[in-house]
Design a protein around this motif. Structure first.
Motif, mmCIF file in Angstrom:
data_model
loop_
_atom_site.group_PDB
_atom_site.id
_atom_site.type_symbol
_atom_site.label_atom_id
_atom_site.label_comp_id
_atom_site.label_asym_id
_atom_site.label_seq_id
_atom_site.Cartn_x
_atom_site.Cartn_y
_atom_site.Cartn_z
ATOM 1 N N PHE A 195 -1.937 -42.669 -47.787
ATOM 2 C CA PHE A 195 -1.382 -41.304 -47.220
ATOM 3 C C PHE A 195 -2.322 -40.630 -47.365
ATOM 4 C CE2 PHE A 195 2.448 -43.338 -48.498
ATOM 5 C CZ PHE A 195 3.901 -43.276 -47.840
ATOM 6 N N ASP A 196 -3.629 -39.860 -46.933
ATOM 7 C CA ASP A 196 -4.271 -38.977 -46.750
ATOM 8 C C ASP A 196 -3.436 -37.475 -46.401
ATOM 9 O OD1 ASP A 196 -6.722 -37.952 -46.563
ATOM 10 O OD2 ASP A 196 -7.335 -38.173 -44.614
ATOM 11 N N ASN A 197 -4.474 -36.114 -47.291
ATOM 12 C CA ASN A 197 -4.349 -35.342 -47.608
ATOM 13 C C ASN A 197 -2.968 -35.021 -48.408
ATOM 14 O OD1 ASN A 197 -5.160 -35.457 -44.018
ATOM 15 N ND2 ASN A 197 -6.349 -34.262 -45.107
ATOM 16 N N VAL A 198 -2.617 -35.410 -49.577
ATOM 17 C CA VAL A 198 -1.532 -35.478 -49.895
ATOM 18 C C VAL A 198 -1.568 -34.167 -51.073
ATOM 19 C CG1 VAL A 198 -0.723 -37.735 -50.204
ATOM 20 C CG2 VAL A 198 -2.606 -37.153 -52.126
ATOM 21 N N LEU A 199 -2.960 -34.014 -50.823
ATOM 22 C CA LEU A 199 -2.503 -32.400 -51.581
ATOM 23 C C LEU A 199 -3.419 -31.073 -51.359
ATOM 24 C CD1 LEU A 199 -5.760 -33.201 -54.327
ATOM 25 C CD2 LEU A 199 -3.575 -33.345 -54.888
ATOM 26 N N TRP A 200 -3.367 -31.529 -49.856
ATOM 27 C CA TRP A 200 -3.022 -30.226 -48.552
ATOM 28 C C TRP A 200 -3.704 -29.252 -48.855
ATOM 29 C CZ3 TRP A 200 -3.308 -31.147 -43.988
ATOM 30 C CH2 TRP A 200 -2.024 -30.557 -43.123
ATOM 31 N N ASN A 201 -5.197 -29.859 -49.567
ATOM 32 C CA ASN A 201 -6.254 -28.133 -49.154
ATOM 33 C C ASN A 201 -5.368 -27.546 -51.054
ATOM 34 O OD1 ASN A 201 -8.777 -26.855 -49.178
ATOM 35 N ND2 ASN A 201 -8.062 -27.437 -47.285
ATOM 36 N N GLY A 202 -5.172 -28.141 -51.767
ATOM 37 C CA GLY A 202 -3.893 -27.373 -52.811
ATOM 38 C C GLY A 202 -2.568 -26.927 -52.715
ATOM 39 N N ARG A 203 -2.628 -26.636 -51.125
ATOM 40 C CA ARG A 203 -1.180 -25.761 -50.783
ATOM 41 C C ARG A 203 0.005 -26.627 -51.367
ATOM 42 N NH1 ARG A 203 -2.225 -26.121 -44.931
ATOM 43 N NH2 ARG A 203 -4.213 -26.672 -45.496
ATOM 44 N N VAL A 204 0.043 -27.592 -51.875
ATOM 45 C CA VAL A 204 1.196 -28.094 -52.634
ATOM 46 C C VAL A 204 1.553 -27.515 -53.471
ATOM 47 C CG1 VAL A 204 0.911 -31.016 -51.552
ATOM 48 C CG2 VAL A 204 -0.129 -29.919 -53.401
ATOM 49 N N ILE A 205 0.762 -27.016 -54.367
ATOM 50 C CA ILE A 205 1.046 -26.848 -55.394
ATOM 51 C C ILE A 205 1.218 -24.622 -55.862
ATOM 52 C CG2 ILE A 205 0.231 -28.099 -57.155
ATOM 53 C CD1 ILE A 205 -1.942 -26.139 -58.346
ATOM 54 N N ASP A 206 1.133 -24.450 -54.000
ATOM 55 C CA ASP A 206 0.996 -23.153 -54.059
ATOM 56 C C ASP A 206 3.009 -22.973 -53.374
ATOM 57 O OD1 ASP A 206 1.647 -20.544 -52.782
ATOM 58 O OD2 ASP A 206 0.185 -20.583 -51.606
ATOM 59 N N GLU A 207 3.625 -22.563 -54.787
ATOM 60 C CA GLU A 207 5.257 -22.404 -54.124
ATOM 61 C C GLU A 207 5.603 -21.223 -53.404
ATOM 62 O OE1 GLU A 207 7.684 -24.361 -55.498
ATOM 63 O OE2 GLU A 207 5.939 -25.933 -56.698
ATOM 64 N N ASP A 244 3.837 -20.941 -50.433
ATOM 65 C CA ASP A 244 3.696 -21.986 -49.235
ATOM 66 C C ASP A 244 5.398 -22.979 -48.333
ATOM 67 O OD1 ASP A 244 3.363 -23.038 -47.436
ATOM 68 O OD2 ASP A 244 0.748 -24.007 -47.437
ATOM 69 N N ARG A 245 5.357 -22.179 -47.804
ATOM 70 C CA ARG A 245 6.780 -23.289 -47.515
ATOM 71 C C ARG A 245 6.608 -23.440 -45.967
ATOM 72 N NH1 ARG A 245 9.361 -24.148 -51.240
ATOM 73 N NH2 ARG A 245 11.053 -25.230 -49.978
ATOM 74 N N VAL A 262 5.962 -28.336 -47.052
ATOM 75 C CA VAL A 262 6.889 -28.460 -47.771
ATOM 76 C C VAL A 262 7.702 -30.044 -47.488
ATOM 77 C CG1 VAL A 262 9.783 -28.389 -47.774
ATOM 78 C CG2 VAL A 262 7.979 -26.364 -47.663
ATOM 79 N N ALA A 263 6.913 -31.080 -46.414
ATOM 80 C CA ALA A 263 7.067 -32.336 -46.480
ATOM 81 C C ALA A 263 5.853 -33.450 -46.969
ATOM 82 C CB ALA A 263 6.857 -32.596 -44.656
ATOM 83 N N LEU A 264 4.760 -32.190 -46.786
ATOM 84 C CA LEU A 264 3.782 -33.391 -48.201
ATOM 85 C C LEU A 264 4.470 -33.097 -50.099
ATOM 86 C CD1 LEU A 264 0.554 -32.601 -46.117
ATOM 87 C CD2 LEU A 264 1.556 -34.805 -46.870
ATOM 88 N N ARG A 265 4.920 -32.409 -49.611
ATOM 89 C CA ARG A 265 5.624 -32.258 -51.398
ATOM 90 C C ARG A 265 6.577 -32.842 -51.404
ATOM 91 N NH1 ARG A 265 6.461 -26.062 -51.334
ATOM 92 N NH2 ARG A 265 4.314 -25.228 -51.823
ATOM 93 N N ALA A 266 7.455 -32.965 -50.579
ATOM 94 C CA ALA A 266 9.205 -33.916 -50.973
ATOM 95 C C ALA A 266 8.316 -35.278 -50.814
ATOM 96 C CB ALA A 266 9.300 -33.548 -49.328
ATOM 97 N N LEU A 267 7.115 -35.373 -49.951
ATOM 98 C CA LEU A 267 6.929 -37.270 -50.302
ATOM 99 C C LEU A 267 6.059 -37.636 -51.151
ATOM 100 C CD1 LEU A 267 6.164 -39.883 -48.111
ATOM 101 C CD2 LEU A 267 3.839 -39.162 -48.351
ATOM 102 N N ASN A 268 5.537 -36.513 -52.204
ATOM 103 C CA ASN A 268 4.630 -37.081 -53.021
ATOM 104 C C ASN A 268 5.699 -36.987 -54.472
ATOM 105 O OD1 ASN A 268 2.203 -36.424 -51.564
ATOM 106 N ND2 ASN A 268 1.716 -34.893 -52.083
#
Ligand SMILES: C[S@@+](CC[C@H](N)C(=O)[O-])C[C@H]1O[C@@H](n2cnc3c(N)ncnc32)[C@H](O)[C@@H]1O
Length: 218
Positions: free
Chosen positions: A166-178, A180-181, A186-192
């Motif tokens: 799965f590519d882009n799982v860090l999404w430019n760091g946005r996965v840890i920016d709470e 960012d909804r 949200v989809a990548l965070r849930a998948l991870n």
């Protein structure tokens, strides 16, 4: 937690790329033609990801591979080059425009007989595949909100020991920016969160390019 990582400066990244096998003329020309499309060219995988995909396909002795999100074909060529003789890659993309570029380069790379590119929503294409566990390697790099559904269709069709990337799982760091909804984040965070707990697979999340998770079916 002990943080042990080497930050990639542009110069160190250039060094890393220079110490991977260089892209051949076909991939170089494809990257140049894609770059000429403008900012959308950012969708193309990074060169070291292409190298990794070929490496993975070889490592797995992959005969059947599936790609979700082909764009102009860089990752597809990289995967197809690593397949065993007679191997087949099925590519999914929505766009006729990108597909026509990709097909031109598949032919130039001598891979036209190894790659089938279906222009249709990927979910339709995946649902139409036999449910037999025959896929050795899948690479998912399309609409982020679709990743979970692609996983649900791919996993039963993956052979034990097969791998989905799965590519882009860090999404430019946005996965840890709470704060960012956005749907994609949200989809990548849930998948991870889901993948790391899914006992049907072993996963490794790698800081390659924008983050690459490899899930190996048990
Ligand atoms: C990030 S790009 C893929 C880049 C490609 N892996 C490469 O190396 O050049 C994402 C691609 O997914 C395709 N896509 C988006 N939604 C899709 C869907 N629902 N079904 C199939 N393809 C889709 C887009 O048309 C786009 O070409």
């Amino acid at each position: 937690m002990h943080a042990k990582f080497t930050e990639l400066t542009p110069a160190l990244y250039a060094y890393l790329v220079a110490h991977n096998p260089p892209p051949d003329a076909v991939l170089r020309d494809l990257a140049a033609e894609t770059a000429a499309l403008g900012p959308i060219s950012m969708m193309q995988v990074a060169p070291e990801q292409g190298v990794l995909l070929t490496f993975l396909a070889r490592l797995l002795g992959a005969r059947r591979a599936v790609e979700v999100g082909t764009f102009t074909g860089y990752s597809a060529i990289s995967i197809a080059r690593g397949l065993v003789p007679g191997g087949q890659l099925l590519c999914c993309d929505l766009s006729d425009e990108w597909a026509s570029i990709a097909r031109r380069y598949f032919t130039r790379a001598g891979l036209a007989d190894r790659i089938t590119l279906r222009v249709a929503p990927a979910l339709e294409t995946l649902r139409g595949l036999p449910r037999a566990p025959e896929i050795d390697l899948a690479f998912v790099d399309a609409d982020k909100t679709g990743y979970r559904a692609y996983y649900d269709e791919l996993l039963p069709r993956l052979r034990p020991g097969g791998v989905i990337g799965f590519d882009n799982v860090l999404w430019n760091g946005r996965v840890i920016d709470e704060t960012d909804r956005s749907e994609d984040t949200v989809a990548l965070r849930a998948l991870n969160d889901f993948l790391v707990r899914d006992e049907r697979v072993e996963v490794v999340m790698l800081p390659v390019s924008d983050g690459l998770t490899l899930a190996r079916k048990r």
